[in-house]
Design a protein around this motif. Structure first.
Motif, mmCIF file in Angstrom:
data_model
loop_
_atom_site.group_PDB
_atom_site.id
_atom_site.type_symbol
_atom_site.label_atom_id
_atom_site.label_comp_id
_atom_site.label_asym_id
_atom_site.label_seq_id
_atom_site.Cartn_x
_atom_site.Cartn_y
_atom_site.Cartn_z
ATOM 1 N N ASN A 294 0.807 -1.216 0.000
ATOM 2 C CA ASN A 294 0.000 0.000 0.000
ATOM 3 C C ASN A 294 0.844 1.272 0.000
ATOM 4 O OD1 ASN A 294 0.368 -1.133 2.897
ATOM 5 N ND2 ASN A 294 0.036 1.063 3.232
ATOM 6 N N THR A 295 2.160 1.135 -0.005
ATOM 7 C CA THR A 295 3.042 2.299 0.149
ATOM 8 C C THR A 295 3.931 2.459 -1.075
ATOM 9 O OG1 THR A 295 3.086 1.957 2.547
ATOM 10 C CG2 THR A 295 4.783 3.395 1.611
ATOM 11 N N LEU A 296 4.049 3.689 -1.539
ATOM 12 C CA LEU A 296 4.996 3.989 -2.604
ATOM 13 C C LEU A 296 5.553 5.385 -2.399
ATOM 14 C CD1 LEU A 296 3.710 6.045 -5.061
ATOM 15 C CD2 LEU A 296 2.218 4.079 -5.278
ATOM 16 N N ALA A 297 6.667 5.639 -3.054
ATOM 17 C CA ALA A 297 7.329 6.943 -2.953
ATOM 18 C C ALA A 297 7.575 7.481 -4.349
ATOM 19 C CB ALA A 297 8.660 6.821 -2.191
ATOM 20 N N GLY A 303 13.556 18.342 -5.702
ATOM 21 C CA GLY A 303 14.419 17.675 -4.741
ATOM 22 C C GLY A 303 13.702 17.074 -3.563
ATOM 23 N N SER A 304 12.394 16.940 -3.633
ATOM 24 C CA SER A 304 11.627 16.379 -2.524
ATOM 25 C C SER A 304 11.173 14.965 -2.859
ATOM 26 C CB SER A 304 10.414 17.255 -2.199
ATOM 27 O OG SER A 304 9.551 17.322 -3.314
ATOM 28 N N ILE A 305 10.891 14.186 -1.808
ATOM 29 C CA ILE A 305 10.361 12.828 -1.940
ATOM 30 C C ILE A 305 9.081 12.748 -1.126
ATOM 31 C CG2 ILE A 305 10.780 10.381 -1.542
ATOM 32 C CD1 ILE A 305 13.757 10.943 -1.699
ATOM 33 N N ARG A 306 8.033 12.226 -1.736
ATOM 34 C CA ARG A 306 6.747 12.095 -1.054
ATOM 35 C C ARG A 306 6.414 10.623 -0.892
ATOM 36 N NH1 ARG A 306 6.518 16.768 -3.988
ATOM 37 N NH2 ARG A 306 5.522 18.569 -2.967
ATOM 38 N N LEU A 307 5.995 10.277 0.307
ATOM 39 C CA LEU A 307 5.554 8.919 0.619
ATOM 40 C C LEU A 307 4.039 8.941 0.684
ATOM 41 C CD1 LEU A 307 7.252 6.337 1.284
ATOM 42 C CD2 LEU A 307 6.659 6.725 3.683
ATOM 43 N N ILE A 308 3.377 8.058 -0.062
ATOM 44 C CA ILE A 308 1.918 8.051 -0.058
ATOM 45 C C ILE A 308 1.404 6.669 0.334
ATOM 46 C CG2 ILE A 308 1.779 9.858 -1.808
ATOM 47 C CD1 ILE A 308 1.107 7.752 -3.857
ATOM 48 N N ASP A 309 0.213 6.673 0.915
ATOM 49 C CA ASP A 309 -0.445 5.460 1.375
ATOM 50 C C ASP A 309 -1.713 5.274 0.541
ATOM 51 O OD1 ASP A 309 -1.682 3.364 2.685
ATOM 52 O OD2 ASP A 309 -1.169 4.090 4.690
ATOM 53 N N LEU A 310 -1.770 4.186 -0.216
ATOM 54 C CA LEU A 310 -2.918 3.946 -1.093
ATOM 55 C C LEU A 310 -4.201 3.684 -0.320
ATOM 56 C CD1 LEU A 310 -1.246 1.673 -3.807
ATOM 57 C CD2 LEU A 310 -1.630 4.133 -3.880
ATOM 58 N N ARG A 311 -4.111 3.449 0.982
ATOM 59 C CA ARG A 311 -5.310 3.190 1.774
ATOM 60 C C ARG A 311 -6.028 4.478 2.161
ATOM 61 N NH1 ARG A 311 -2.318 -0.307 6.307
ATOM 62 N NH2 ARG A 311 -1.077 1.606 6.174
ATOM 63 N N GLN A 312 -5.367 5.615 2.003
ATOM 64 C CA GLN A 312 -5.967 6.871 2.453
ATOM 65 C C GLN A 312 -7.098 7.324 1.537
ATOM 66 O OE1 GLN A 312 -2.731 9.661 2.843
ATOM 67 N NE2 GLN A 312 -2.169 8.928 4.875
ATOM 68 N N SER A 313 -6.874 7.248 0.221
ATOM 69 C CA SER A 313 -7.898 7.679 -0.720
ATOM 70 C C SER A 313 -7.585 7.109 -2.094
ATOM 71 C CB SER A 313 -7.974 9.210 -0.797
ATOM 72 O OG SER A 313 -6.744 9.737 -1.272
ATOM 73 N N ALA A 314 -8.586 7.151 -2.976
ATOM 74 C CA ALA A 314 -8.386 6.624 -4.319
ATOM 75 C C ALA A 314 -7.397 7.479 -5.099
ATOM 76 C CB ALA A 314 -9.714 6.546 -5.054
ATOM 77 N N LEU A 315 -7.519 8.806 -4.975
ATOM 78 C CA LEU A 315 -6.576 9.727 -5.601
ATOM 79 C C LEU A 315 -5.711 10.327 -4.510
ATOM 80 C CD1 LEU A 315 -5.614 11.090 -8.194
ATOM 81 C CD2 LEU A 315 -7.269 12.918 -7.757
ATOM 82 N N CYS A 316 -4.449 9.975 -4.508
ATOM 83 C CA CYS A 316 -3.548 10.367 -3.417
ATOM 84 C C CYS A 316 -2.950 11.745 -3.684
ATOM 85 C CB CYS A 316 -2.444 9.328 -3.245
ATOM 86 S SG CYS A 316 -3.070 7.671 -2.902
ATOM 87 N N ASP A 317 -3.819 12.767 -3.599
ATOM 88 C CA ASP A 317 -3.334 14.131 -3.789
ATOM 89 C C ASP A 317 -2.477 14.600 -2.614
ATOM 90 O OD1 ASP A 317 -4.532 14.521 -6.263
ATOM 91 O OD2 ASP A 317 -6.439 15.076 -5.353
ATOM 92 N N SER A 318 -2.739 14.052 -1.462
ATOM 93 C CA SER A 318 -1.963 14.420 -0.279
ATOM 94 C C SER A 318 -1.023 13.281 0.083
ATOM 95 C CB SER A 318 -2.886 14.737 0.900
ATOM 96 O OG SER A 318 -3.677 13.601 1.224
ATOM 97 N N HIS A 319 0.125 13.630 0.593
ATOM 98 C CA HIS A 319 1.136 12.640 0.953
ATOM 99 C C HIS A 319 1.083 12.354 2.442
ATOM 100 C CE1 HIS A 319 2.926 16.740 1.050
ATOM 101 N NE2 HIS A 319 3.363 16.343 2.230
ATOM 102 N N SER A 320 1.575 11.188 2.817
ATOM 103 C CA SER A 320 1.639 10.857 4.236
ATOM 104 C C SER A 320 2.921 11.387 4.865
ATOM 105 C CB SER A 320 1.548 9.344 4.436
ATOM 106 O OG SER A 320 2.577 8.676 3.712
ATOM 107 N N LYS A 321 4.000 11.484 4.067
ATOM 108 C CA LYS A 321 5.254 12.050 4.563
ATOM 109 C C LYS A 321 5.954 12.782 3.431
ATOM 110 C CE LYS A 321 6.380 9.038 8.462
ATOM 111 N NZ LYS A 321 7.419 8.185 9.099
ATOM 112 N N LEU A 322 6.651 13.846 3.792
ATOM 113 C CA LEU A 322 7.409 14.634 2.831
ATOM 114 C C LEU A 322 8.856 14.716 3.301
ATOM 115 C CD1 LEU A 322 7.605 16.576 0.379
ATOM 116 C CD2 LEU A 322 7.020 18.440 1.960
#
Length: 511
Positions: A294-297, A303-322
């Motif tokens: 469920n996790t990808l980056a 120069g930034s890296i965003r970590l997203i969780d596919l369980r949060q929403s269908a369209l991951c406009d917001s990241h879980s970590k930056l």
């Protein structure tokens, strides 16, 4: 202490630098030989077992290699070899190649789509067959490679004592005839003419054909084609740990695919603004977590890296970590944002760390600590005074890849003049090794001055920087060759072995 003893000591103590040795080369160029653009390697990847290696080139071809040193020795012999030579020499051989992509033309956009392979990713094996994904700028293909048996038919004979209807006698030499792929000799065809009469009760000595395995040949077949899902050039593909899905990323979107469904994908990340004039950054690389499905980056040109969780929403406009490097550059310039763009990211095998490569540095990030990178390794600091020249010849936009060792103790990336650099990341390590893609990798190696030991990763509160001491591309202040660039390399998943691409040549090294 001989070389083997030093290698064993280095493997036992991760703080000691490895001694790298040449293993083999495929496609070696002779002096002055011209390199054709279509032969330049553009992608390289080991499979999860490390027994197979795939390369893609600008001509749209995929070439597969298989390891043979682990398969050709019996267990007892292998144990004896490991006793005498603890560091085994990895050896690969050519397996097969196939044309993955061809040049195309988009008539709606009047755009040529080149055949160059951008990325290759291995999928899970099944029933002895190999599976892999390959992509160019627009189209992703799912390939199955298996060893096909080429069979021949043996033991076709007749009773030599029985006369045929035309007075001839069946030749006994037919008893040893072997017919490949069901063919039959002319003599047998002529003898069994239409006027042949069968005796009552049949011919007891007539034997049925016997099919025997003759040899095997690898055959590649395209199972799926995933297309019409990206308006911009695809820069990344990554398999999910669930073995069923994968992602593809272009400059503005990331799509989620099912391997079995080629006509439908789900858009999970979309950074395209309503007004393109408001666009400030683009996606440069994307990677699934190695164990959490469920996790990808994904990384960006800022120069930034965003970590997203596919369980949060269908369209991951917001990241879980930056993850951003909050350290302010000493002097901002026109090139600051260009050199900050991340060209590649890789998860460590355990999934806790992420390695990123921008134009100047390698950075190691802890996904549990978003305050900044835990380590920063200087790769191109010596090029800072030459950024204007690099911008003029477009070299500043070169996209270098990075990789981690299977044990997570070392990282590597490429540079100019066909050089690549290896850094140790374990606590206390000062390893900074510069190697050349040639049969003598240590030719340009210089002794790295001693540095204070690093604290452990758990106690790091700011970035640790190493590797900036090199005054030139080769460590001796010599001028670098920006036309000879080592962009692509891969680390064996279980051993200290690196495969790297220098133009059309594939070099392999071990330690």
């Amino acid at each position: 202490m001989n070389g083997d003893d030093e290698a064993v000591a280095a493997s036992a103590d991760p703080s000691l630098p490895l001694e790298w040795r040449f293993s083999q080369v495929f496609g070696e160029r002779s002096a002055g030989e011209e390199v054709h653009e279509v032969d330049v390697i553009s992608a390289i990847e080991f499979d999860n077992s490390g027994d197979h290696l795939a390369t893609g080139d600008r001509g749209g071809r995929v070439v597969l290699f298989e390891r043979i040193d682990a398969n050709n020795s019996s267990g007892a012999r292998r144990d004896l070899e490991e006793t005498d030579y603890p560091v085994r020499h990895p050896e690969f051989r050519y397996k097969t190649e196939f044309q993955s992509h061809d040049p195309e033309f988009d008539y709606l956009k009047s755009l040529e789509i080149e055949e160059k392979i951008n990325k290759i990713r291995w999928s899970q094996t099944a029933n002895g067959a190999l599976f892999l994904l390959s992509t160019n700028d627009k189209t992703i293909k799912f390939w199955k490679v298996r060893d096909k048996k080429i069979e021949k038919i043996c033991d076709i004979n007749t009773d030599s004592s029985r006369p045929l209807a035309n007075g001839s006698v069946a030749s006994s030499s037919n008893s040893n005839t072997c017919l490949t792929n069901g063919g039959s000799p002319d003599k047998l065809i002529n003898s069994l003419s239409n006027d042949y009469s069968f005796p009552p009760g049949g011919i007891p000595s007539l034997q049925l054909p016997v099919t025997t395995s003759y040899e095997t040949s690898p055959v590649a077949r395209c199972r799926r084609v995933y297309t019409h899902a990206h308006d911009y050039h695809i820069n990344s593909i990554s398999n999910n740990s669930d073995g069923e899905t994968f992602i593809s990323a272009d400059d503005l979107r990331i799509n989620l695919w099912n391997l079995e469904i080629s006509n439908q994908s789900f858009n999970i990340v979309d950074v395209k603004p309503a007004n393109m004039e408001d666009l400030t950054e683009v996606i440069t690389s994307a990677e699934f977590h190695p164990t959490h499905c469920n996790t990808l980056a994904y990384s960006s040109s800022k120069g930034s890296i965003r970590l997203i969780d596919l369980r949060q929403s269908a369209l991951c406009d917001s990241h879980s970590k930056l993850f951003e490097d909050t350290e302010t550059p000493t002097s901002r310039s026109f090139f600051t944002e260009i050199i900050a763009s991340i060209s590649d990211i890789k998860f460590a095998k355990g999934g806790r760390y992420i390695l990123s490569r921008d134009y100047m540095t390698l950075k190691l990030w802890d996904i549990n600590m978003d305050s900044g990178p835990v380590s920063t390794f200087q790769v191109h600091e010596y090029l800072r005074p030459k950024l204007c020249d690099l911008y003029e010849n477009d070299s500043i936009f070169d996209k270098f890849e990075c990789c981690l060792s299977g044990d997570g103790l070392r990282v590597a990336t490429g540079s100019y003049s066909n050089l690549f650099r290896v850094f140790g990341v374990s606590p206390g390590s000062t390893e900074t090794t510069t190697l050349e893609a040639s049969k003598n990798p240590m030719r340009r190696q210089v002794t790295t001055p001693a540095r204070p030991s690093r604290p452990s990763l758990s106690s790091i509160t700011r970035a640790v920087r190493r590797g900036a001491e090199s005054p030139g591309a080769d460590g001796n202040g010599n001028s670098f060759d920006h036309t000879s660039k080592l962009l692509h390399l891969a680390w064996h998943p279980t051993e200290n072995s690196i495969a790297c691409a220098a133009a059309n040549s594939l070099y392999m090294y071990y330690a």
